[in-house]
Design a protein around this motif. Structure first.
Motif, PDB file in Angstrom:
ATOM      1  N   GLU A  94      64.007  -3.411 -13.778  1.00  0.00           N
ATOM      2  CA  GLU A  94      64.826  -3.516 -14.988  1.00  0.00           C
ATOM      3  C   GLU A  94      65.955  -2.484 -15.007  1.00  0.00           C
ATOM      4  N   ARG A  95      65.717  -1.337 -14.396  1.00  0.00           N
ATOM      5  CA  ARG A  95      66.692  -0.250 -14.449  1.00  0.00           C
ATOM      6  C   ARG A  95      67.615  -0.195 -13.234  1.00  0.00           C
ATOM      7  N   ARG A 138      58.196   5.478 -26.073  1.00  0.00           N
ATOM      8  CA  ARG A 138      59.290   4.523 -26.244  1.00  0.00           C
ATOM      9  C   ARG A 138      60.308   4.652 -25.114  1.00  0.00           C
ATOM     10  N   HIS A 139      60.789   3.507 -24.633  1.00  0.00           N
ATOM     11  CA  HIS A 139      61.794   3.410 -23.563  1.00  0.00           C
ATOM     12  C   HIS A 139      61.260   3.881 -22.206  1.00  0.00           C
ATOM     13  N   ASN A 141      59.064   3.375 -18.638  1.00  0.00           N
ATOM     14  CA  ASN A 141      58.813   2.209 -17.797  1.00  0.00           C
ATOM     15  C   ASN A 141      57.497   1.536 -18.159  1.00  0.00           C
ATOM     16  N   HIS A 144      58.089  -0.662 -21.262  1.00  0.00           N
ATOM     17  CA  HIS A 144      58.795  -1.887 -20.860  1.00  0.00           C
ATOM     18  C   HIS A 144      57.826  -2.876 -20.214  1.00  0.00           C
ATOM     19  N   TYR A 145      56.937  -2.353 -19.374  1.00  0.00           N
ATOM     20  CA  TYR A 145      55.978  -3.224 -18.686  1.00  0.00           C
ATOM     21  C   TYR A 145      55.020  -3.871 -19.686  1.00  0.00           C
ATOM     22  N   LYS A 147      55.390  -4.510 -22.829  1.00  0.00           N
ATOM     23  CA  LYS A 147      56.070  -5.530 -23.623  1.00  0.00           C
ATOM     24  C   LYS A 147      56.298  -6.793 -22.807  1.00  0.00           C
ATOM     25  N   ARG A 148      56.743  -6.620 -21.581  1.00  0.00           N
ATOM     26  CA  ARG A 148      57.042  -7.766 -20.711  1.00  0.00           C
ATOM     27  C   ARG A 148      55.794  -8.568 -20.362  1.00  0.00           C
TER      28      ARG A 148
END
Length: 250
Positions: A94-95, A138-139, A141, A144-145, A147-148
């Motif tokens: 993602e980054r 928050r924010h 990695n 993000h994982y 949530k995905r």
């Protein structure tokens, strides 16, 4: 004569710009995350990753202005401000296209962790873990994982080093971290690391922690730091820092 004077003025202007550019501090943002970034007894910033970053700056003949922030603020700052660096940031898919990547600081292996009192044995099925409350910054990695991959029960933290505390307070049932980081945080917070259990290796997020720069940064500045990283790695500086911190070369 006129042409000579004009060329001289251009040269002086270029020289002044170059000296000003070299003397200017470069803003660097990070978070406290032992043992990579730690607050020393004299309130200076230390840690394994910090020492590598400082070595890169020394090689590049630049001065870092390192600011420790909550991870969400650090990430947002590096995402939005030109010529700003950030570390230790995981290089995820993602980054990948959101930053310029200077170089790897260390490879980390992440695990799901829980209390032995709640999890007497490891769990291999990732879907089983989705029913538990997972704490993450928050924010990050990890956030993000989660949530995905449809983890619905997430406890969002401002600081990454709060995760183990939330576990012992019963506000979260699972956390995701490296063994090295958890040992440091448990010791700092006077918590019993022996009461924790590795539940499952988080192989999807095992990655390099990196030094990165804002995507709109000056390409020449990015190239300078990338070159400095390559040079200190070839010189054995990074490996020497690993050994100082009791870590074998990865």
């Amino acid at each position: 004569m006129f042409r000579y004077a004009l060329n001289l003025i251009k040269y002086i202007s270029f020289l002044c710009f170059t000296l000003s550019s070299e003397a200017k501090e470069v803003k660097v943002v990070t978070e406290y995350l032992a043992p990579y970034q730690v607050n020393n007894a004299d309130n200076s910033l230390g840690g394994l990753s910090t020492e590598i970053v400082q070595a890169i700056f020394k090689q590049a003949n630049k001065t870092p202005n390192i600011i420790a922030l909550p991870w969400a603020r650090a990430y947002e700052t590096a995402s939005s401000e030109k010529n700003v660096m950030i570390y230790s940031i995981a290089q995820t898919k993602e980054r990948l296209e959101r930053f310029h990547w200077i170089g790897s600081l260390i490879n980390e292996k992440l695990y799901f962790w829980g209390l032995k009192s709640q999890f007497p044995e490891a769990i291999d099925d990732l879907n089983q873990l989705k029913k538990f409350i997972v704490a993450s910054a928050r924010h990050s990695n990890v956030a993000h994982y989660l949530k995905r991959n449809n983890f619905k029960h997430n406890y969002k933290l401002v600081k990454e080093d709060q995760n183990i505390l939330m576990l012992f307070k019963g506000r979260a049932e699972l956390i995701i971290a490296t063994e090295l980081t958890l040992k440091h945080n448990a010791k700092k917070l006077n918590l019993a690391f022996d009461e924790l259990i590795k539940i499952k290796e988080f192989t999807d997020l095992n990655s390099d922690l990196n030094l990165a720069m804002n995507l709109q940064s000056d390409p020449k500045l990015v190239a300078e730091f990338q070159r400095a990283y390559t040079e200190i790695k070839a010189q054995g500086v990074i490996n020497a820092i690993y050994k100082k911190w009791g870590i074998t070369e990865l």
